[in-house]
Design a protein around this motif. Structure first.
Motif, mmCIF file in Angstrom:
data_model
loop_
_atom_site.group_PDB
_atom_site.id
_atom_site.type_symbol
_atom_site.label_atom_id
_atom_site.label_comp_id
_atom_site.label_asym_id
_atom_site.label_seq_id
_atom_site.Cartn_x
_atom_site.Cartn_y
_atom_site.Cartn_z
ATOM 1 N N LYS A 13 0.819 -1.212 0.000
ATOM 2 C CA LYS A 13 0.000 0.000 0.000
ATOM 3 C C LYS A 13 0.854 1.264 0.000
ATOM 4 N N LEU A 14 1.976 1.235 0.703
ATOM 5 C CA LEU A 14 2.865 2.394 0.705
ATOM 6 C C LEU A 14 3.500 2.576 -0.668
ATOM 7 N N ARG A 15 3.942 1.498 -1.287
ATOM 8 C CA ARG A 15 4.537 1.613 -2.624
ATOM 9 C C ARG A 15 3.535 2.197 -3.615
ATOM 10 N N GLN A 16 2.293 1.713 -3.546
ATOM 11 C CA GLN A 16 1.260 2.243 -4.437
ATOM 12 C C GLN A 16 1.040 3.732 -4.196
ATOM 13 N N LEU A 17 1.000 4.124 -2.936
ATOM 14 C CA LEU A 17 0.808 5.538 -2.588
ATOM 15 C C LEU A 17 1.939 6.393 -3.166
ATOM 16 N N ILE A 18 3.176 5.923 -3.015
ATOM 17 C CA ILE A 18 4.338 6.696 -3.472
ATOM 18 C C ILE A 18 4.308 6.886 -4.982
ATOM 19 N N VAL A 19 4.126 5.809 -5.745
ATOM 20 C CA VAL A 19 4.259 5.915 -7.203
ATOM 21 C C VAL A 19 3.009 6.470 -7.869
ATOM 22 N N GLN A 20 1.855 6.405 -7.197
ATOM 23 C CA GLN A 20 0.625 6.916 -7.796
ATOM 24 C C GLN A 20 0.360 8.381 -7.449
ATOM 25 N N GLN A 21 0.843 8.842 -6.289
ATOM 26 C CA GLN A 21 0.520 10.204 -5.862
ATOM 27 C C GLN A 21 1.741 11.085 -5.613
ATOM 28 N N TYR A 22 2.903 10.506 -5.451
ATOM 29 C CA TYR A 22 4.099 11.285 -5.135
ATOM 30 C C TYR A 22 5.205 10.932 -6.131
ATOM 31 N N GLY A 23 6.437 11.160 -5.766
ATOM 32 C CA GLY A 23 7.550 10.846 -6.643
ATOM 33 C C GLY A 23 8.764 10.418 -5.838
ATOM 34 N N ILE A 24 9.761 9.892 -6.534
ATOM 35 C CA ILE A 24 11.004 9.479 -5.895
ATOM 36 C C ILE A 24 12.144 10.315 -6.483
ATOM 37 N N LYS A 25 12.965 10.891 -5.632
ATOM 38 C CA LYS A 25 14.122 11.669 -6.085
ATOM 39 C C LYS A 25 15.379 10.813 -6.081
ATOM 40 N N LYS A 26 15.594 10.086 -4.978
ATOM 41 C CA LYS A 26 16.834 9.311 -4.852
ATOM 42 C C LYS A 26 16.657 8.222 -3.801
ATOM 43 N N ILE A 27 17.286 7.082 -4.045
ATOM 44 C CA ILE A 27 17.386 6.018 -3.054
ATOM 45 C C ILE A 27 18.858 5.648 -2.922
ATOM 46 N N SER A 69 13.796 4.195 -14.144
ATOM 47 C CA SER A 69 12.520 4.710 -14.642
ATOM 48 C C SER A 69 11.390 4.309 -13.692
ATOM 49 N N LEU A 70 10.570 5.289 -13.310
ATOM 50 C CA LEU A 70 9.418 4.984 -12.450
ATOM 51 C C LEU A 70 8.432 4.044 -13.134
ATOM 52 N N SER A 71 8.443 4.017 -14.467
ATOM 53 C CA SER A 71 7.512 3.139 -15.182
ATOM 54 C C SER A 71 7.779 1.675 -14.869
ATOM 55 N N LEU A 72 9.055 1.319 -14.550
ATOM 56 C CA LEU A 72 9.368 -0.064 -14.182
ATOM 57 C C LEU A 72 8.615 -0.472 -12.924
ATOM 58 N N ILE A 73 8.448 0.467 -11.997
ATOM 59 C CA ILE A 73 7.732 0.189 -10.756
ATOM 60 C C ILE A 73 6.226 0.216 -10.997
ATOM 61 N N ARG A 74 5.756 1.222 -11.718
ATOM 62 C CA ARG A 74 4.315 1.334 -11.983
ATOM 63 C C ARG A 74 3.790 0.139 -12.765
ATOM 64 N N CYS A 116 3.850 -3.107 -7.716
ATOM 65 C CA CYS A 116 4.620 -1.866 -7.555
ATOM 66 C C CYS A 116 5.905 -2.086 -6.760
ATOM 67 N N ARG A 117 6.553 -3.211 -6.970
ATOM 68 C CA ARG A 117 7.806 -3.468 -6.266
ATOM 69 C C ARG A 117 8.899 -2.536 -6.773
ATOM 70 N N PHE A 118 9.781 -2.130 -5.875
ATOM 71 C CA PHE A 118 10.906 -1.281 -6.254
ATOM 72 C C PHE A 118 12.005 -2.187 -6.812
ATOM 73 N N LEU A 119 11.839 -2.573 -8.062
ATOM 74 C CA LEU A 119 12.807 -3.433 -8.728
ATOM 75 C C LEU A 119 13.855 -2.556 -9.383
ATOM 76 N N ILE A 120 15.083 -2.682 -8.925
ATOM 77 C CA ILE A 120 16.134 -1.762 -9.334
ATOM 78 C C ILE A 120 16.915 -2.332 -10.503
ATOM 79 N N GLY A 121 16.830 -1.661 -11.636
ATOM 80 C CA GLY A 121 17.559 -2.097 -12.813
ATOM 81 C C GLY A 121 17.254 -1.195 -13.991
ATOM 82 N N ASP A 122 18.030 -1.351 -15.058
ATOM 83 C CA ASP A 122 17.773 -0.562 -16.257
ATOM 84 C C ASP A 122 16.865 -1.352 -17.200
#
Length: 357
Positions: free
Chosen positions: A73-87, A141-146, A151-157
């Motif tokens: 639910k938190l991942r969905q909230l982040i990518v649907q309503q907010y944004g990510i700058k850096k991890i 790219s945020l589209s990889l998560i969306r 909505c897992r934060f899968l890290i890769g190109d």
């Protein structure tokens, strides 16, 4: 309205440790209070709710929510309503004394920011933390998560994402063929008797036993009468072997029991030990690593492992595995990888990515 920046180190408290009345309030008030959540999850949601549209949230918190069920639910909230700058992944750095929390530095953006990418940085030493600007950044790219259904934060190109998509499109999960269980705990074993051979997790390597099995007695020998694939719980990479009939598995070993009679067990063994499956597993579960970069496997992770949908591939691999087991053939191990590369239609560049990992 709202704050331009919110900075914090939220408390890490599991739901199971919270008083009942507190849980009732949290689960009424917070969307992210899902399944067996941790309190830091709610602090992230609260922090996002009080930053301005152009604001920034910066927390240090565990990264387990990146692909855990309770973080959905938190991942969905982040990518649907907010944004990510850096991890910034600092999970393998000892940043907190006497606490193994596997944290990251999480920078999230308010609703007014428009950004389709964010930077991912992996830090493996305290020295690099002090010189973070000199560490390579991986744009994600945020589209990889969306586009991921959870909505897992899968890290890769994009290359990594294409590899994973190719694997998943022509595979099914081990759960369609096996059940999984843990070996016997110590309270079900008599160590003073020497009736049966038993394996500890340190005995279980790729394709073979290492060291001498223990001798024990137990009333639960019927569970282990058959041959079966077994895997140690704590590993740097997936490794599996087939145990002989009647050998007992101790606590820190997982064993896979076929749902029905199976002729190609060695085929599944070769797939689990392959470079392709290890790459897939690393991509999907890197956030679950513990100290030293080890995976502490659980049954759900094991049952999610992908296997080729084509039974003919499993038959071919099964024959090759015989050569690996009986002749310790490194060339045969490479042949299993080559078969899977061909089956999944991987390009030369994609193969290089897998083998570089």
């Amino acid at each position: 309205t709202g704050f331009d920046i919110v900075i914090g180190n939220p408390p890490y408290v599991r739901r199971t440790s919270l008083p009942l009345k507190e849980k009732e309030v949290y689960e009424y008030k917070y969307t992210s209070a899902y399944k067996q959540y941790d309190l830091y999850i709610l602090f992230i949601e609260r922090g996002l709710s009080i930053i301005s549209n152009k604001g920034l949230l910066c927390y240090i918190n565990p990264l387990r929510f990146f692909n855990s069920d309770y973080g959905l639910k938190l991942r969905q909230l982040i990518v649907q309503q907010y944004g990510i700058k850096k991890i910034v992944d600092i999970s393998q750095v000892d940043v907190f004394k006497n606490a193994m929390t596997y944290p990251c530095i999480l920078q999230l953006l308010g609703r007014g920011h428009v950004s389709e990418t964010f930077d991912f940085i992996r830090i493996d030493s305290k020295e690099k933390i002090m010189n973070i600007e000199g560490v390579d950044k991986l744009p994600i790219s945020l589209s990889l998560i969306r586009n991921d259904k959870e909505c897992r934060f899968l890290i890769g190109d994009k290359v990594m994402s294409n590899i994973i998509n190719k694997i998943e499109m022509k595979s099914y999960a081990l759960s369609e063929q096996f059940n999984v269980a843990r070996g016997l705990p110590n309270n079900k074993i008599n160590f003073n008797s020497q009736k049966y051979s038993a394996l500890k997790s340190i005995n279980v390597k790729k394709y073979r036993i290492e060291g001498t099995p223990l001798k024990i007695d137990t009333d639960y020998v019927d569970e282990f009468v058959d041959e079966m694939i077994i895997m140690p719980r704590t590993v740097l990479y997936l490794q599996a072997m087939i145990k002989e009939k009647g050998i007992i598995c101790l606590d820190r070993i997982y064993y896979l029991k076929p749902l029905q009679y199976m002729q190609n067990m060695k085929g599944f063994l070769g797939v689990i030990n392959s470079s392709v499956v290890n790459y897939w597993f690393e991509y999907n579960y890197w956030t679950t690593k513990v100290a030293g970069g080890y995976f502490d496997l659980n049954g759900n992770q094991i049952l999610s492992i992908k296997c080729p949908s084509d039974n003919n591939i499993l038959k071919k691999i099964s024959h090759i595995v015989d050569d690996v087991i009986y002749n310790n053939s490194k060339e045969s191990i490479k042949e299993i990888d080559r078969l899977l590369y061909e089956y999944y239609e991987l390009t030369e560049d994609e193969i290089k990515v897998i083998e570089s990992e």
